[in-house]
Design a protein around this motif. Structure first.
Motif, PDB file in Angstrom:
ATOM      1  N   HIS A 204       0.840  -1.192   0.000  1.00 15.85           N
ATOM      2  CA  HIS A 204       0.000   0.000   0.000  1.00 15.85           C
ATOM      3  C   HIS A 204       0.878   1.245   0.000  1.00 15.85           C
ATOM      4  CE1 HIS A 204      -3.224  -2.785   0.934  1.00 15.85           C
ATOM      5  NE2 HIS A 204      -4.093  -1.790   0.799  1.00 15.85           N
ATOM      6  N   ASP A 205       0.274   2.369  -0.383  1.00 21.23           N
ATOM      7  CA  ASP A 205       1.023   3.630  -0.339  1.00 21.23           C
ATOM      8  C   ASP A 205       1.536   3.890   1.067  1.00 21.23           C
ATOM      9  OD1 ASP A 205       0.577   4.779  -3.147  1.00 21.23           O
ATOM     10  OD2 ASP A 205      -1.460   4.290  -2.508  1.00 21.23           O
ATOM     11  N   ILE A 206       0.675   3.627   2.048  1.00 21.33           N
ATOM     12  CA  ILE A 206       1.105   3.601   3.452  1.00 21.33           C
ATOM     13  C   ILE A 206       0.567   2.328   4.086  1.00 21.33           C
ATOM     14  CG2 ILE A 206       0.805   4.622   5.749  1.00 21.33           C
ATOM     15  CD1 ILE A 206       0.826   7.353   4.492  1.00 21.33           C
ATOM     16  N   GLY A 207       1.442   1.583   4.728  1.00 19.20           N
ATOM     17  CA  GLY A 207       1.042   0.413   5.495  1.00 19.20           C
ATOM     18  C   GLY A 207       1.365   0.645   6.959  1.00 19.20           C
ATOM     19  N   ILE A 208       0.402   0.366   7.826  1.00 15.78           N
ATOM     20  CA  ILE A 208       0.565   0.617   9.265  1.00 15.78           C
ATOM     21  C   ILE A 208       0.383  -0.695  10.016  1.00 15.78           C
ATOM     22  CG2 ILE A 208      -0.319   1.865  11.284  1.00 15.78           C
ATOM     23  CD1 ILE A 208      -1.476   3.926   9.264  1.00 15.78           C
ATOM     24  N   GLN A 209       1.372  -1.040  10.818  1.00 14.07           N
ATOM     25  CA  GLN A 209       1.232  -2.194  11.711  1.00 14.07           C
ATOM     26  C   GLN A 209       1.200  -1.688  13.145  1.00 14.07           C
ATOM     27  OE1 GLN A 209       4.382  -5.097  11.750  1.00 14.07           O
ATOM     28  NE2 GLN A 209       3.237  -6.511  13.059  1.00 14.07           N
ATOM     29  N   LEU A 210       0.082  -1.932  13.818  1.00 17.23           N
ATOM     30  CA  LEU A 210      -0.057  -1.548  15.223  1.00 17.23           C
ATOM     31  C   LEU A 210       0.561  -2.629  16.096  1.00 17.23           C
ATOM     32  CD1 LEU A 210      -3.785  -0.383  15.161  1.00 17.23           C
ATOM     33  CD2 LEU A 210      -1.741   0.994  14.742  1.00 17.23           C
ATOM     34  N   MET A 211       1.223  -2.213  17.159  1.00 13.43           N
ATOM     35  CA  MET A 211       1.833  -3.171  18.081  1.00 13.43           C
ATOM     36  C   MET A 211       1.809  -2.601  19.484  1.00 13.43           C
ATOM     37  SD  MET A 211       5.749  -2.580  16.792  1.00 13.43           S
ATOM     38  CE  MET A 211       5.216  -2.585  15.087  1.00 13.43           C
ATOM     39  N   LYS A 212       1.883  -3.480  20.448  1.00 14.87           N
ATOM     40  CA  LYS A 212       1.924  -3.031  21.833  1.00 14.87           C
ATOM     41  C   LYS A 212       3.308  -2.487  22.144  1.00 14.87           C
ATOM     42  CE  LYS A 212      -1.747  -6.038  23.537  1.00 14.87           C
ATOM     43  NZ  LYS A 212      -2.138  -7.141  24.448  1.00 14.87           N
ATOM     44  N   SER A 213       3.322  -1.318  22.745  1.00 19.70           N
ATOM     45  CA  SER A 213       4.587  -0.679  23.090  1.00 19.70           C
ATOM     46  C   SER A 213       5.136  -1.280  24.380  1.00 19.70           C
ATOM     47  CB  SER A 213       4.372   0.828  23.274  1.00 19.70           C
ATOM     48  OG  SER A 213       5.517   1.435  23.799  1.00 19.70           O
ATOM     49  N   PRO A 214       6.462  -1.471  24.467  1.00 18.29           N
ATOM     50  CA  PRO A 214       7.061  -1.973  25.717  1.00 18.29           C
ATOM     51  C   PRO A 214       6.735  -1.094  26.919  1.00 18.29           C
ATOM     52  CG  PRO A 214       8.652  -2.048  23.929  1.00 18.29           C
ATOM     53  CD  PRO A 214       7.475  -1.292  23.414  1.00 18.29           C
ATOM     54  N   ALA A 215       6.529   0.192  26.653  1.00 19.72           N
ATOM     55  CA  ALA A 215       6.215   1.118  27.735  1.00 19.72           C
ATOM     56  C   ALA A 215       4.719   1.234  27.993  1.00 19.72           C
ATOM     57  CB  ALA A 215       6.788   2.509  27.397  1.00 19.72           C
ATOM     58  N   GLY A 216       3.946   0.419  27.312  1.00 17.70           N
ATOM     59  CA  GLY A 216       2.493   0.501  27.428  1.00 17.70           C
ATOM     60  C   GLY A 216       1.913   1.298  26.277  1.00 17.70           C
ATOM     61  N   GLY A 217       0.650   1.086  25.978  1.00 16.26           N
ATOM     62  CA  GLY A 217       0.017   1.782  24.869  1.00 16.26           C
ATOM     63  C   GLY A 217       0.308   1.101  23.551  1.00 16.26           C
ATOM     64  N   ILE A 218       0.025   1.826  22.472  1.00 16.42           N
ATOM     65  CA  ILE A 218       0.147   1.297  21.122  1.00 16.42           C
ATOM     66  C   ILE A 218       1.210   2.073  20.348  1.00 16.42           C
ATOM     67  CG2 ILE A 218      -1.066   0.951  18.921  1.00 16.42           C
ATOM     68  CD1 ILE A 218      -1.979  -0.945  21.079  1.00 16.42           C
ATOM     69  N   GLY A 219       2.053   1.342  19.629  1.00 12.87           N
ATOM     70  CA  GLY A 219       3.014   1.947  18.725  1.00 12.87           C
ATOM     71  C   GLY A 219       2.702   1.545  17.303  1.00 12.87           C
ATOM     72  N   CYS A 220       3.299   2.230  16.340  1.00 16.13           N
ATOM     73  CA  CYS A 220       2.986   2.012  14.936  1.00 16.13           C
ATOM     74  C   CYS A 220       4.260   1.859  14.112  1.00 16.13           C
ATOM     75  CB  CYS A 220       2.200   3.192  14.362  1.00 16.13           C
ATOM     76  SG  CYS A 220       0.794   3.734  15.356  1.00 16.13           S
ATOM     77  N   ARG A 221       4.352   0.771  13.383  1.00 17.79           N
ATOM     78  CA  ARG A 221       5.376   0.641  12.339  1.00 17.79           C
ATOM     79  C   ARG A 221       4.765   1.160  11.047  1.00 17.79           C
ATOM     80  NH1 ARG A 221       7.048  -4.172   8.810  1.00 17.79           N
ATOM     81  NH2 ARG A 221       9.180  -3.651   8.137  1.00 17.79           N
TER      82      ARG A 221
END
Length: 563
Positions: A183-200
């Motif tokens: 895709h033009d932009i691909g986003i993978q959501l993941m759990k952050s080590p510090a809590g919450g959600i991070g995005c690749r």
């Protein structure tokens, strides 16, 4: 699923009224087709080979039974009794009359549906995992982010006329069922080590005449920065993307020209400007949207062992093995309903079938339906105790084909049957291949195999990422089909490699047979899938079998194989 409020419905009605006036001006001759084109494309209306085509948005592939029934009504009243589910989780009506468009859009609006930004040089329908919210192991339900992206991008004045169309996909699982790398932009959501959600975040993926895998912009962006960051990406693309040549206007070409490091530098600079000057992430809005995607109340379901049911019915057992996947709640299952009955056009559903699926969703799946990019239907939350009953009703309706992920579960674009851009047929080829596999009677033995067919280089059938990809081209007025092997749209993403010269329509099926036979002879055992075998042995054995006669053209070789 997301619930429309007064703002949504008012906005939608305003858009319908506006477009209704534009349609009337076109009918009256006040607007030429050239003047009308950018207006209709922003509202999902195409002019195809034989008629207008309306592409209806199904945001992130989620709808309910009421909406499905309304689509059936439109199919009966204004089309030829069916619709076509697409690889972007939308639905297309291929036989629309221009003077009916306003009435169709009004019917869709009654059930909170529309066709806004399903075409045009804008941010298109955001797609995601068709198992979203049901599969185990998700960081969170990716549809929440997809809905935030929909609200952010819909009617965005800065991004209404981009250099070219723009596609975004979101995944939140280690299993990438959203094809994010292309895709033009691909986003993978993941759990952050510090809590919450991070995005690749990946950028510059895409297929078409210049296929590219997305390149990583950032490996772990804090969720709170996502929209400022995407704004920065869009701003750089809007400013620097090519507008002089539509074949070089996608962001993947800009990333090629800049290089990923320079692109990241420009985006980071723009990102920090926006982050410092614009409001921050609206967590209250996310919380409100997240509530709309809460899981249904599963308390009435009870544990159920399927072994007894499967022992009573071999056909049910085959269906469970192929079309049923594990759910995050052990009392439930995810059911895929194939729209690939052998010999039928892939992705097509009749009005009758739509109504049956709507009834089944209401009765068995907490009124939830998903559309997959593989052009199938998903019932995401089915109690295991009701699977046998569901299967019986699917079988009665001709919707119980147990071929999800197998050779006849083919993705195909509309091709030369409908599309004004197509150079070859896709649908008839898919039908013939499916019937060929049915005749071979060894689909289960062949195992997982993804065949994808495109009728032109725009690659709407995703042939570049098929385990076997087929591209139809016009060679001096004759259809010619190139074959690629080894493509993959999953978390192990890769582009397919061409086998060599193409094959005529008459010799294509024999060529695919040869590829399958090489795999069956070469695999180490039934547990080794086609794609695993290909990665182990490479292209050479397949190429040797297909083009074994020196200096012979591909059709003569294929004719020899067929005989």
């Amino acid at each position: 699923m997301y619930q429309y409020d007064n703002f949504d419905r008012t906005y939608l009605q305003q858009r319908i009224d506006e477009f209704k006036a534009q349609v009337q001006r076109r009918i009256d001759g006040v607007l030429s087709e050239e003047e009308f084109k950018p207006l209709r494309l922003q509202n999902g209306l195409y002019l195809q080979l034989h008629a207008y085509m309306l592409r209806v948005a199904i945001p992130y592939g989620t709808l309910n039974s009421r909406q499905m029934r309304q689509l059936a009504l439109v199919a009966e009243r204004y089309d030829r009794g069916y619709g076509h589910f697409t690889t972007r989780q939308n639905l297309q009506f291929n036989w629309i009359k221009l003077d009916d468009v306003a009435d169709i859009l009004s019917l869709l609006a009654e059930v909170d549906m529309h066709a806004i930004q399903t075409s045009g040089n804008c941010i298109r329908n955001v797609t995601t995992d068709h198992f979203a919210g049901a599969a185990a192991g998700e960081a969170e339900d990716p549809r929440i982010t997809a809905e935030l992206l929909r609200q952010w991008s819909t009617g965005h004045p800065e991004y209404a006329f981009l250099p070219r169309k723009f596609k975004i996909a979101v995944s939140a699982s280690d299993k990438d069922r959203a094809v994010t790398a292309f895709h033009d932009i691909g986003i993978q959501l993941m759990k952050s080590p510090a809590g919450g959600i991070g995005c690749r975040v990946l950028v510059g993926g895409g297929l078409g005449r210049t296929p590219r895998m997305g390149r990583e912009l950032t490996s772990h962006l804090p969720e709170g920065d996502l929209f400022h960051y995407l704004d920065a990406v869009m701003s750089v693309y809007n400013r620097l993307g090519r507008r002089d040549n539509k074949y070089k206007a996608r962001i993947k070409i800009l990333i090629d020209e800049l290089g990923i490091d320079k692109a990241r530098e420009l985006i980071d600079t723009e990102f920090h400007l926006r982050k410092d000057r614009l409001p921050g992430f609206n967590r209250a809005l996310k919380a409100k949207i997240a509530a709309d995607f809460s899981l249904p109340d599963f308390s009435s379901a009870h544990p159920h062992d399927l072994a007894h049911d499967m022992a009573l019915s071999p056909s049910f057992a085959a269906f469970v093995r192929q079309n049923v996947c594990a759910h995050k709640d052990s009392r439930h299952a995810i059911v895929s309903v194939s729209l690939k009955q052998h010999g039928c056009p892939p992705g097509d559903a009749t009005a009758r079938q739509m109504r049956i699926i709507a009834d089944l969703a209401a009765d068995y799946s907490y009124d939830e339906i998903r559309i997959s990019h593989q052009q199938n239907i998903i019932l995401p939350h089915v109690p295991k105790s009701q699977l046998a009953s569901l299967f019986a009703r699917l079988a009665t309706a001709g919707l119980a084909t147990a071929n999800i992920g197998l050779a006849s579960d083919i993705i195909a674009c509309p091709g030369l049957d409908y599309c004004a851009l197509a150079t070859a047929r896709s649908i008839p080829v898919a039908q013939q291949l499916a019937l060929r596999f049915q005749k071979r009677k060894n689909e289960q033995d062949i195992g997982p195999l993804q065949i994808k067919i495109s009728g032109c280089i725009n690659a709407c059938g995703h042939h570049h990422v098929g385990h076997i990809g087929i591209l139809g081209l016009d060679r001096a007025g004759v259809e010619n089909y190139q074959i690629t092997l080894g493509g993959d749209g999953s978390e192990q993403a890769g582009l397919g490699e061409r086998t060599g010269p193409g094959f005529s329509a008459g010799h294509l099926l024999a060529a695919v047979d040869t590829i399958i036979d090489v795999y069956l002879e070469s695999r180490t055992g039934r547990e080794e899938t086609f794609i695993a075998c290909y990665r182990r042995i490479g292209m050479a054995p397949f190429r040797q079998a297909l083009y074994s006669t020196p200096n012979a053209d591909a059709d003569r070789v294929a004719a020899k194989i067929a005989s």
